[in-house]
Motif scaffolding. Structure first.
Motif, PDB file in Angstrom:
ATOM      1  N   PHE A 140       0.811  -1.211   0.000  1.00 27.50           N
ATOM      2  CA  PHE A 140       0.000   0.000   0.000  1.00 27.50           C
ATOM      3  C   PHE A 140       0.854   1.275   0.000  1.00 27.50           C
ATOM      4  N   GLN A 141       2.058   1.155  -0.559  1.00 25.31           N
ATOM      5  CA  GLN A 141       2.894   2.323  -0.803  1.00 25.31           C
ATOM      6  C   GLN A 141       2.450   2.920  -2.128  1.00 25.31           C
ATOM      7  N   VAL A 142       2.266   4.240  -2.155  1.00 23.92           N
ATOM      8  CA  VAL A 142       1.802   4.904  -3.372  1.00 23.92           C
ATOM      9  C   VAL A 142       2.938   4.927  -4.399  1.00 23.92           C
ATOM     10  N   LEU A 143       2.558   4.661  -5.663  1.00 25.35           N
ATOM     11  CA  LEU A 143       3.531   4.634  -6.763  1.00 25.35           C
ATOM     12  C   LEU A 143       3.383   5.882  -7.626  1.00 25.35           C
ATOM     13  N   ASP A 144       4.497   6.337  -8.174  1.00 23.95           N
ATOM     14  CA  ASP A 144       4.443   7.487  -9.071  1.00 23.95           C
ATOM     15  C   ASP A 144       4.077   7.024 -10.483  1.00 23.95           C
ATOM     16  N   THR A 145       4.145   7.923 -11.460  1.00 23.98           N
ATOM     17  CA  THR A 145       3.751   7.585 -12.829  1.00 23.98           C
ATOM     18  C   THR A 145       4.677   6.560 -13.476  1.00 23.98           C
ATOM     19  N   ASN A 146       5.857   6.357 -12.904  1.00 26.53           N
ATOM     20  CA  ASN A 146       6.787   5.325 -13.401  1.00 26.53           C
ATOM     21  C   ASN A 146       6.701   4.037 -12.594  1.00 26.53           C
ATOM     22  N   CYS A 147       5.679   3.948 -11.750  1.00 24.97           N
ATOM     23  CA  CYS A 147       5.471   2.787 -10.874  1.00 24.97           C
ATOM     24  C   CYS A 147       6.596   2.598  -9.863  1.00 24.97           C
ATOM     25  N   SER A 148       7.234   3.688  -9.460  1.00 25.04           N
ATOM     26  CA  SER A 148       8.237   3.661  -8.395  1.00 25.04           C
ATOM     27  C   SER A 148       7.590   4.138  -7.103  1.00 25.04           C
ATOM     28  N   VAL A 149       8.033   3.578  -5.984  1.00 27.15           N
ATOM     29  CA  VAL A 149       7.490   3.941  -4.679  1.00 27.15           C
ATOM     30  C   VAL A 149       7.797   5.402  -4.357  1.00 27.15           C
ATOM     31  N   ILE A 150       6.778   6.128  -3.893  1.00 24.77           N
ATOM     32  CA  ILE A 150       6.975   7.483  -3.374  1.00 24.77           C
ATOM     33  C   ILE A 150       7.247   7.314  -1.881  1.00 24.77           C
ATOM     34  N   PRO A 151       8.471   7.543  -1.431  1.00 25.34           N
ATOM     35  CA  PRO A 151       8.829   7.282  -0.034  1.00 25.34           C
ATOM     36  C   PRO A 151       7.915   8.001   0.960  1.00 25.34           C
ATOM     37  N   GLY A 152       7.445   7.237   1.950  1.00 24.84           N
ATOM     38  CA  GLY A 152       6.639   7.809   3.027  1.00 24.84           C
ATOM     39  C   GLY A 152       5.185   8.056   2.703  1.00 24.84           C
ATOM     40  N   LEU A 153       4.724   7.719   1.490  1.00 19.50           N
ATOM     41  CA  LEU A 153       3.328   7.962   1.114  1.00 19.50           C
ATOM     42  C   LEU A 153       2.591   6.639   0.969  1.00 19.50           C
ATOM     43  N   TYR A 154       1.485   6.496   1.707  1.00 20.25           N
ATOM     44  CA  TYR A 154       0.696   5.277   1.713  1.00 20.25           C
ATOM     45  C   TYR A 154      -0.760   5.621   1.424  1.00 20.25           C
ATOM     46  N   ALA A 155      -1.498   4.668   0.893  1.00 16.43           N
ATOM     47  CA  ALA A 155      -2.931   4.847   0.668  1.00 16.43           C
ATOM     48  C   ALA A 155      -3.639   3.573   1.103  1.00 16.43           C
ATOM     49  N   ALA A 156      -4.817   3.746   1.666  1.00 16.33           N
ATOM     50  CA  ALA A 156      -5.577   2.594   2.138  1.00 16.33           C
ATOM     51  C   ALA A 156      -7.051   2.791   1.802  1.00 16.33           C
ATOM     52  N   PHE A 157      -7.816   1.734   2.012  1.00 19.60           N
ATOM     53  CA  PHE A 157      -9.260   1.715   1.778  1.00 19.60           C
ATOM     54  C   PHE A 157      -9.545   2.163   0.344  1.00 19.60           C
ATOM     55  N   HIS A 158     -10.499   3.051   0.121  1.00 14.49           N
ATOM     56  CA  HIS A 158     -10.876   3.419  -1.245  1.00 14.49           C
ATOM     57  C   HIS A 158      -9.914   4.402  -1.900  1.00 14.49           C
ATOM     58  N   THR A 159      -8.959   4.939  -1.142  1.00 15.30           N
ATOM     59  CA  THR A 159      -7.978   5.814  -1.785  1.00 15.30           C
ATOM     60  C   THR A 159      -6.887   5.002  -2.457  1.00 15.30           C
ATOM     61  N   ALA A 160      -6.839   3.704  -2.177  1.00 14.13           N
ATOM     62  CA  ALA A 160      -5.859   2.819  -2.812  1.00 14.13           C
ATOM     63  C   ALA A 160      -6.481   2.226  -4.067  1.00 14.13           C
ATOM     64  N   GLY A 161      -5.913   2.507  -5.215  1.00 12.42           N
ATOM     65  CA  GLY A 161      -6.470   2.035  -6.476  1.00 12.42           C
ATOM     66  C   GLY A 161      -5.979   0.655  -6.849  1.00 12.42           C
ATOM     67  N   GLY A 162      -6.716   0.014  -7.730  1.00 12.20           N
ATOM     68  CA  GLY A 162      -6.295  -1.258  -8.288  1.00 12.20           C
ATOM     69  C   GLY A 162      -6.772  -2.480  -7.537  1.00 12.20           C
ATOM     70  N   ALA A 163      -7.433  -2.298  -6.382  1.00 12.19           N
ATOM     71  CA  ALA A 163      -7.861  -3.466  -5.606  1.00 12.19           C
ATOM     72  C   ALA A 163      -8.925  -4.263  -6.336  1.00 12.19           C
ATOM     73  N   ILE A 164      -9.807  -3.581  -7.049  1.00 13.57           N
ATOM     74  CA  ILE A 164     -10.875  -4.268  -7.786  1.00 13.57           C
ATOM     75  C   ILE A 164     -10.873  -3.761  -9.216  1.00 13.57           C
ATOM     76  N   GLY A 165      -9.708  -3.604  -9.775  1.00 12.83           N
ATOM     77  CA  GLY A 165      -9.612  -3.144 -11.158  1.00 12.83           C
ATOM     78  C   GLY A 165      -9.436  -1.646 -11.260  1.00 12.83           C
TER      79      GLY A 165
END
Length: 196
Positions: A140-165
Motif C-alpha cells: 500500500f505504498q503509493v507509486l508514481d507515474t513510473n510505478c516507483s514507490v513514493i517514499p513515506g506515502l501510503y494509501a488505504a481503503f478506497h484511496t488505494a487504487g487497483g484493488a478491484i480493477g
C-alpha cells in the motif's frame, strides 16, 4: 458535506453501551473488545483493545462532549441549544412511532435519545468510494507515474487504487470492511518497519 463546515453531529444518551450492540451484524463497525479473535496480538499503541476505554479517552480529551441536558450539550458543541432540543424531541417522536419517513432509517435502529447524561461528537464527511484511487503496491505504498514507490506515502481503503480493477466503485459492506482494515494494517506495518 452540505452541512455548515461540512460537519455532522452524533448525539447519544447514557444507554450507549447497551445500544451499540444493536448494530452488530448489520454494519461492519463491530466494537473492539478483548475477546475478539487476534486480540492477543493486538498492538494497544494503535488503539485500546476495549472500545469503552477509547470512548473514555475521547470524553476526557473533549472530543466527545457530555452534559446532563440536551441544551447544555448543544452549547458545548457550538450548536443552537433550542434547535438541538427541538430536533432531538422530533427524532424521539419518530422512534416512538417506529417509522422514519424523513430518512428511511430501519425501525430496529430507531434508538431514542432520552436518558441523561447526553453525549455528542462532531464528525467530518466521508467519501464512500473513489473511481480508482492512487496506484499502490502490495504494501500500500503509493507509486508514481513510473510505478516507483513514493517514499513515506501510503494509501488505504478506497484511496488505494487497483484493488478491484481500474474503475473501482466499491463493493459489499463486508468486502469494504476487510479492505479498510487490511490495507490500513499493512500500510501501518510497512511504515513502522521503514521508520526503524
Amino acid at each position: 458535506m452540505s452541512q455548515p463546515g461540512g460537519r455532522a453531529y452524533v448525539i447519544f444518551d447514557s444507554n450507549y453501551e447497551k445500544n451499540i450492540n444493536i448494530f452488530k451484524g448489520d454494519f461492519c463497525e463491530h466494537p473492539l473488545t478483548p475477546d475478539l479473535p487476534g486480540m492477543d496480538k493486538w498492538n494497544e499503541s494503535i488503539c485500546p483493545k476495549d472500545w469503552r476505554i477509547a470512548v473514555k479517552k475521547a470524553i476526557d480529551s473533549g472530543m466527545i462532549q457530555i452534559d446532563t441536558t440536551i441544551e447544555g450539550l448543544g452549547q458545548k458543541l457550538g450548536l443552537d441549544p433550542v434547535r438541538l432540543k427541538e430536533r432531538v424531541f422530533s427524532y424521539n417522536k419518530i422512534c416512538e412511532a417506529g417509522v422514519d419517513n424523513e430518512f428511511g432509517k430501519k425501525a430496529e435502529f430507531l434508538i431514542p435519545v432520552k436518558n441523561p447524561p447526553f453525549y455528542g461528537i462532531k464528525v467530518g464527511s466521508n467519501i464512500g468510494a473513489s473511481q480508482c484511487g492512487l496506484r499502490v503496491n502490495e504494501y500500500f505504498q503509493v507509486l508514481d507515474t513510473n510505478c516507483s514507490v513514493i517514499p513515506g506515502l501510503y494509501a488505504a481503503f478506497h484511496t488505494a487504487g487497483g484493488a478491484i480493477g481500474e474503475n473501482m466503485m466499491g463493493g459489499s459492506v463486508l468486502a469494504d470492511c476487510h479492505l479498510a482494515y487490511t490495507s490500513g494494517y499493512v500500510a501501518g506495518e510497512t511504515a513502522a518497519v521503514n521508520i526503524e
